[in-house]
Scaffold this active site. Structure first.
Site, short mmCIF file in Angstrom:
data_model
loop_
_atom_site.label_atom_id
_atom_site.label_comp_id
_atom_site.label_asym_id
_atom_site.label_seq_id
_atom_site.Cartn_x
_atom_site.Cartn_y
_atom_site.Cartn_z
N CYS A 133 0.88 -1.18 0.15
CA CYS A 133 0.16 0.15 0.03
C CYS A 133 1.08 1.11 -0.09
O CYS A 133 1.23 1.75 0.86
CB CYS A 133 -0.95 0.20 1.26
SG CYS A 133 -2.13 1.45 1.15
N CYS A 148 -0.64 4.24 2.04
CA CYS A 148 -0.32 4.02 3.40
C CYS A 148 1.12 4.38 3.90
O CYS A 148 1.66 4.85 4.78
CB CYS A 148 -0.52 2.31 4.26
SG CYS A 148 -2.09 2.02 3.19
N ASP A 149 2.08 3.97 2.96
CA ASP A 149 3.54 3.73 3.73
C ASP A 149 4.51 4.56 2.81
O ASP A 149 5.64 4.77 3.28
CB ASP A 149 3.91 2.24 3.43
CG ASP A 149 3.23 1.35 4.51
OD1 ASP A 149 2.66 1.71 5.20
OD2 ASP A 149 3.18 0.17 4.05
#
Ligand code: NAP
Length: 323
Positions: free
Chosen positions: A145, A148-149
């Protein structure tokens, strides 16, 4: 056979725990089926996909960030504080043909429930390499992701790669071009399946490069990723590519297999269909929340929001039943 539960929640990611917090505070005494870990690389974990996320920086209320496992432990604690009960088992099949609903557990027991909230999530698909999974689990620079990261300090001004040729892969690659020194898109064929508009974004980005006809056959690095071993799908030639981050974007699989034959309506990709603007499935008294019913946003915060909706919808349904 057990007593009849008010509401059973299946799944223990942000959607499941948020549904539990709301249902417990509404005095519904929810029972959460947390799940049991499965074999890698599919990794369905109690706690969901956040158990594979080291640092969560985009969940409001945590200005310093929090690790995914810590966040899920906090969610659980908060749900239990209000009387949520948990069981470390899976639900392996559901009979929604009559009420109360019948749920079969992985220990072969039948649980009866007046309302059910399905929050079993969707698993990111992984290539399936041992070193890929090792570095994904340890926060060593392999992720499924980018949203997300990707903005984490470790990835700033570094060479990164995205694997895949669909809309997700190109969207993630485009997002990463904002932070990375260079973004490679590694695709196993010579054409993308992503939309033309998404392709144009990558072709136009000065720091993006597409590596056609390549598959990742190993991920290199001990504690953190240092590169990947590639194989050309046409010539069979192998080469290495230096990287500090690898984002695997080769699709997701919703965890809905246990619902086959239950009468729940799915879309073509097996995500649960919801009534627009609510958490209601096609079966009265069965609700769904989080990634299992959302192939678009797939974020902890959006899943938590859906969990809240499902608990409120379940509460309304149960109070109508009892009047
Ligand atoms: P997808 O469209 O199924 O694409 C998956 C990609 O991964 C494909 O390019 C596939 O290659 C590749 N792949 C699959 N298994 C692989 C493996 N083992 N090794 C290497 N490559 C592999 O999945 P998605 O991109 O997640 O999209 C899912 C759905 O959401 C799609 O309908 C998409 O349009 C939609 N979506 C839309 C948006 C948007 O509109 N903004 C954004 C994201 C997603 P092949 O092409 O060779 O099969």
């Amino acid at each position: 056979m057990s007593e009849i539960e008010n509401v059973v929640i299946i799944g223990s990611g942000p959607a499941g725990w948020t549904a539990a917090i709301y249902a417990a505070r509404a005095d519904l005494k929810p029972l959460v089926f947390v799940g049991v870990p499965k074999s890698t690389p599919s990794i369905v974990l109690p706690g969901g996909q956040l158990m594979l996320t080291t640092e969560v920086e985009n969940y409001p209320g945590f200005p310093e960030g929090i690790t995914g496992p810590d966040m899920m432990a906090n969610f659980q604690k908060q749900a239990e504080r209000f009387g949520t009960r948990t069981r470390g088992e899976d639900i392996v099949s559901c009979d929604f043909s009559e009420k109360p609903f019948k749920l079969e557990t992985s220990k072969g027991e039948t649980v009866l429930a007046n309302a059910v909230i399905i929050a079993t999530g969707a698993m990111a698909n992984w290539i399936g390499l041992d070193n890929e999974m090792r570095l994904a689990r340890s926060g060593g620079g392999v992720s499924a992701c980018a949203v997300c990261d990707g903005a984490l300090p470790a990835f700033r001004d570094q060479p990164l790669a995205v694997v895949g040729g669909g809309d997700s892969a190109l969207e993630e690659a485009s997002y990463l071009t904002k932070f990375a020194s260079k973004v490679y898109v590694i695709h196993r064929r010579d054409a993308f399946r992503a939309s033309k508009a998404m392709q144009k974004r990558i072709f136009d980005a000065p720091n993006a490069e597409v590596l056609w006809n390549k598959t990742v056959i190993d991920v290199l690095g001990e504690d953190v990723i240092t590169g990947v071993l590639l194989k050309d799908t046409v010539t069979g030639e192998e080469s290495t590519l230096d990287l500090r981050g690898l984002f695997v974007a080769i699709g997701h699989t919703p965890t809905t297999e246990f619902l086959e034959g239950s009468g729940i309506a799915f879309d073509d990709a097996k995500y649960i269909n919801l009534d627009s603007r609510s958490s209601k499935t096609n079966i009265e008294g069965v609700f769904a929340a989080g990634d299992v019913a959302d192939s678009v946003y797939r974020q902890a915060i959006s899943a938590a929001g859906m969990g809240c909706q499902a608990a409120i919808d379940a509460e309304h349904y149960l109070s109508a039943l009892s009047t």
